[in-house]
Design an enzyme around this catalytic site. Structure first.
Site, PDB file in Angstrom:
ATOM      1  N   CYS A 177       2.288   1.158  -3.301  1.00 14.23           N
ATOM      2  CA  CYS A 177       3.306   1.961  -2.620  1.00 14.23           C
ATOM      3  C   CYS A 177       3.322   3.352  -3.225  1.00 14.23           C
ATOM      4  O   CYS A 177       3.188   3.523  -4.430  1.00 14.23           O
ATOM      5  CB  CYS A 177       4.679   1.305  -2.692  1.00 14.23           C
ATOM      6  SG  CYS A 177       5.653   1.732  -4.131  1.00 14.23           S
ATOM      7  N   GLU A 178       3.446   4.337  -2.367  1.00 16.05           N
ATOM      8  CA  GLU A 178       3.357   5.714  -2.852  1.00 16.05           C
ATOM      9  C   GLU A 178       4.640   6.171  -3.538  1.00 16.05           C
ATOM     10  O   GLU A 178       4.664   7.224  -4.158  1.00 16.05           O
ATOM     11  CB  GLU A 178       2.992   6.660  -1.702  1.00 16.05           C
ATOM     12  CG  GLU A 178       4.051   6.829  -0.652  1.00 16.05           C
ATOM     13  CD  GLU A 178       3.578   7.742   0.485  1.00 16.05           C
ATOM     14  OE1 GLU A 178       2.368   7.931   0.629  1.00 16.05           O
ATOM     15  OE2 GLU A 178       4.451   8.255   1.203  1.00 16.05           O
ATOM     16  N   HIS A 179       5.686   5.388  -3.446  1.00 17.16           N
ATOM     17  CA  HIS A 179       6.941   5.799  -4.085  1.00 17.16           C
ATOM     18  C   HIS A 179       7.029   5.355  -5.537  1.00 17.16           C
ATOM     19  O   HIS A 179       7.666   6.020  -6.346  1.00 17.16           O
ATOM     20  CB  HIS A 179       8.132   5.229  -3.304  1.00 17.16           C
ATOM     21  CG  HIS A 179       8.161   5.673  -1.881  1.00 17.16           C
ATOM     22  ND1 HIS A 179       8.350   4.810  -0.825  1.00 17.16           N
ATOM     23  CD2 HIS A 179       7.982   6.897  -1.338  1.00 17.16           C
ATOM     24  CE1 HIS A 179       8.299   5.491   0.304  1.00 17.16           C
ATOM     25  NE2 HIS A 179       8.063   6.751   0.027  1.00 17.16           N
ATOM     26  N   HIS A 180       6.414   4.217  -5.856  1.00 16.58           N
ATOM     27  CA  HIS A 180       6.534   3.683  -7.210  1.00 16.58           C
ATOM     28  C   HIS A 180       5.185   3.359  -7.851  1.00 16.58           C
ATOM     29  O   HIS A 180       5.141   2.954  -9.001  1.00 16.58           O
ATOM     30  CB  HIS A 180       7.378   2.401  -7.193  1.00 16.58           C
ATOM     31  CG  HIS A 180       8.725   2.571  -6.558  1.00 16.58           C
ATOM     32  ND1 HIS A 180       8.946   2.372  -5.214  1.00 16.58           N
ATOM     33  CD2 HIS A 180       9.908   2.948  -7.089  1.00 16.58           C
ATOM     34  CE1 HIS A 180      10.228   2.606  -4.949  1.00 16.58           C
ATOM     35  NE2 HIS A 180      10.831   2.963  -6.060  1.00 16.58           N
ATOM     36  N   GLN A 218       3.814   1.035   4.070  1.00 23.42           N
ATOM     37  CA  GLN A 218       3.288  -0.015   4.939  1.00 23.42           C
ATOM     38  C   GLN A 218       3.185   0.449   6.394  1.00 23.42           C
ATOM     39  O   GLN A 218       2.241   0.106   7.113  1.00 23.42           O
ATOM     40  CB  GLN A 218       4.170  -1.264   4.822  1.00 23.42           C
ATOM     41  CG  GLN A 218       3.613  -2.463   5.579  1.00 23.42           C
ATOM     42  CD  GLN A 218       4.455  -3.705   5.392  1.00 23.42           C
ATOM     43  OE1 GLN A 218       5.088  -3.891   4.359  1.00 23.42           O
ATOM     44  NE2 GLN A 218       4.474  -4.562   6.386  1.00 23.42           N
ATOM     45  N   HIS A 271       6.537  -6.499  -1.402  1.00 25.41           N
ATOM     46  CA  HIS A 271       6.487  -5.261  -2.189  1.00 25.41           C
ATOM     47  C   HIS A 271       7.019  -5.513  -3.596  1.00 25.41           C
ATOM     48  O   HIS A 271       8.187  -5.826  -3.770  1.00 25.41           O
ATOM     49  CB  HIS A 271       7.338  -4.182  -1.514  1.00 25.41           C
ATOM     50  CG  HIS A 271       6.775  -3.705  -0.215  1.00 25.41           C
ATOM     51  ND1 HIS A 271       6.281  -2.417  -0.040  1.00 25.41           N
ATOM     52  CD2 HIS A 271       6.588  -4.328   0.967  1.00 25.41           C
ATOM     53  CE1 HIS A 271       5.837  -2.287   1.192  1.00 25.41           C
ATOM     54  NE2 HIS A 271       6.023  -3.423   1.837  1.00 25.41           N
ATOM     55  N   CYS A 285       7.609  -3.384  -5.783  1.00 26.56           N
ATOM     56  CA  CYS A 285       8.623  -2.399  -6.189  1.00 26.56           C
ATOM     57  C   CYS A 285      10.020  -2.879  -5.810  1.00 26.56           C
ATOM     58  O   CYS A 285      10.995  -2.519  -6.452  1.00 26.56           O
ATOM     59  CB  CYS A 285       8.330  -1.016  -5.609  1.00 26.56           C
ATOM     60  SG  CYS A 285       8.436  -0.901  -3.825  1.00 26.56           S
TER      61      CYS A 285
HETATM   62 ZN   LIG Z   1       7.825   1.320  -3.762  1.00 29.97          ZN
END
Ligand SMILES: [Zn+2]
Length: 200
Positions: A86-89, A127, A155, A157
């Site tokens: 995931c690009e956020h975490h 996703q 996920h 995260c």
């Molecule tokens: Zn994430």
């Protein structure tokens, strides 16, 4: 956050391994202890592997695997395992991809669909975008009557941080052409990939 404390930061750019060593320091670790000595090197290799999709593209993967056919029934490859970040975490999300299309004179070699999923999964992703990129790549490659892509993923995260129940899955879909306009085609696809216990 203060700038990098290593002296090299002012002189030459840090190597990737130096960056990971710095990261280990900042989370409170001792990068010189035995177990962590080779960790920056491992992290560099691992990250290069997990993001190798940046060095590939859909067209290259499908090159030489597009075939002219008369066949105009639905082609489905389901339960394609994928792993992404995931690009956020930068934590993994992973699950199954189900891909279908209705050809219009051209088909894709079946073994190439998992490869295509991989090209886009091995990047930093959300996703939803991963789902549409797979559908768009197939559309561009063979201009079919329609494409359907469904991804079910868990996920880390969310799971590791307790944001979500451990076994819930996130489902995303991209429907193009007849899969979007014809309920019957969409339902045929859904019934072919459905199994007991899935939340589709
Ligand atoms: Zn994430």
């Amino acid at each position: 956050m203060s700038p990098l404390t290593t002296p090299e930061a002012t002189a030459a750019p840090l190597t990737t391994q130096e960056l990971y060593r710095e990261l280990l320091l900042r989370i409170g670790e001792d990068p010189t202890r035995d177990g962590l000595l080779d960790t920056p090197e491992r992290m560099e290799k691992s990250m290069a592997f997990l993001t190798r999709g940046y060095t590939q593209n859909g067209a290259d993967v499908l090159h030489g695997a597009l075939f002219d056919v008369e066949y105009d029934e639905m082609v489905i490859v389901k339960d394609i395992e994928f792993f992404s970040l995931c690009e956020h975490h930068l934590l993994p999300f992973f699950g199954k991809a189900h891909v279908a299309y209705l050809p219009k004179g051209k088909v894709i070699g079946l073994s190439k669909l998992p490869r295509l999923v991989d090209v886009f999964a091995r990047r930093l992703q959300v996703q939803e975008r991963l789902t549409t990129q797979i559908a768009d790549a197939i559309t561009e490659a063979i201009d079919p009557q329609g494409v359907a892509v469904i991804l079910e993923a868990q996920h880390l995260c969310m799971m590791m941080r307790g944001v979500e129940k451990q076994h819930s899955a996130t489902v995303t879909s991209a429907m193009r052409g007849v899969f979007k306009s014809q309920l019957q085609t969409r339902n045929e696809f859904l019934s072919l990939i459905r199994r007991p216990g899935a939340n589709l």
